[in-house]
Write an enzyme that holds these catalytic residues in place. Sequence first.
Site, PDB file in Angstrom:
ATOM      1  N   GLU A  42      11.625  52.514  44.163  1.00 56.88           N
ATOM      2  CA  GLU A  42      13.023  53.279  44.336  1.00 56.88           C
ATOM      3  C   GLU A  42      13.019  54.899  44.331  1.00 56.88           C
ATOM      4  O   GLU A  42      11.872  55.255  43.974  1.00 56.88           O
ATOM      5  CB  GLU A  42      14.204  52.915  43.318  1.00 56.88           C
ATOM      6  CG  GLU A  42      14.076  51.147  43.652  1.00 56.88           C
ATOM      7  CD  GLU A  42      15.535  50.556  42.754  1.00 56.88           C
ATOM      8  OE1 GLU A  42      15.933  51.179  42.075  1.00 56.88           O
ATOM      9  OE2 GLU A  42      15.854  49.551  43.019  1.00 56.88           O
ATOM     10  N   GLU A  53       7.904  43.559  49.169  1.00 52.45           N
ATOM     11  CA  GLU A  53       7.186  42.839  50.275  1.00 52.45           C
ATOM     12  C   GLU A  53       6.626  43.853  51.238  1.00 52.45           C
ATOM     13  O   GLU A  53       5.199  43.791  51.589  1.00 52.45           O
ATOM     14  CB  GLU A  53       8.298  42.100  50.973  1.00 52.45           C
ATOM     15  CG  GLU A  53       8.866  40.785  50.440  1.00 52.45           C
ATOM     16  CD  GLU A  53      10.075  41.411  49.564  1.00 52.45           C
ATOM     17  OE1 GLU A  53      10.498  42.449  49.299  1.00 52.45           O
ATOM     18  OE2 GLU A  53      11.067  40.437  49.752  1.00 52.45           O
TER      19      GLU A  53
HETATM   20  N1  THU Z   1      14.257  44.529  47.073  1.00 55.83           N
HETATM   21  C1  THU Z   1      12.976  44.163  47.149  1.00 55.83           C
HETATM   22  O1  THU Z   1      12.037  44.744  46.739  1.00 55.83           O
HETATM   23  N2  THU Z   1      12.899  42.938  47.994  1.00 55.83           N
HETATM   24  C2  THU Z   1      13.724  42.303  48.877  1.00 55.83           C
HETATM   25  O2  THU Z   1      13.270  41.551  49.507  1.00 55.83           O
HETATM   26  C3  THU Z   1      15.048  42.622  48.483  1.00 55.83           C
HETATM   27  C4  THU Z   1      15.426  43.752  47.673  1.00 55.83           C
HETATM   28  C5  THU Z   1      14.289  45.559  45.954  1.00 55.83           C
HETATM   29  C6  THU Z   1      14.949  46.786  46.938  1.00 55.83           C
HETATM   30  C7  THU Z   1      15.716  47.691  45.432  1.00 55.83           C
HETATM   31  O3  THU Z   1      14.661  48.388  45.085  1.00 55.83           O
HETATM   32  C8  THU Z   1      16.161  46.517  44.714  1.00 55.83           C
HETATM   33  O4  THU Z   1      15.662  45.354  45.229  1.00 55.83           O
HETATM   34  C9  THU Z   1      17.644  46.014  44.931  1.00 55.83           C
HETATM   35  O5  THU Z   1      18.046  46.049  46.097  1.00 55.83           O
END
Ligand code: THU
Length: 132
Positions: A42, A53
């Site tokens: 993030e 992913e």
């Molecule tokens: N997130 C992922 O890493 N993969 C997903 O398929 C869904 C969401 C992450 C993005 C963000 O850092 C956190 O989960 C909350 O949305």
Amino acid sequence: MQALVDAAILARESAYAPYSGFKVGAALLTSEGKIYTGCNIENAAYSPSNCAERTAFFKAVSEGERDFAAVAVAGWAEGKEGFAWPCGVCRQVMMEFCRPETFLIYVTDGSRVCEKPLAELLPEGFGRGNLQ
Ligand code: THU
């Protein structure tokens, strides 16, 4: 399959998710049996954030990989039920490099595992074939 899921659970430990608190790990299996892992990363400006992913895919593709068999995704909020399936953007990235009918997506909540082919998560997906 279990080795891939375990690798995703381990990768989740590296998640950098200070804003959402939602940690995700991914483990991507190449057609030749190599595993690339990734976590969500993030950012204080929010939009530059990257899903687990896509981190795994971009690591692998940048190392020259092009053929993939499966990905395992480990994402859950502590104390909350339910599987976290890949977001739409990640599904589209998978569409670029994977055959939707055969590429398998495993999700885990840390104990249970569920599996679906990409074709089921992104029906009628737009891909390279549309441009040829
Ligand atoms: N997130 C992922 O890493 N993969 C997903 O398929 C869904 C969401 C992450 C993005 C963000 O850092 C956190 O989960 C909350 O949305």
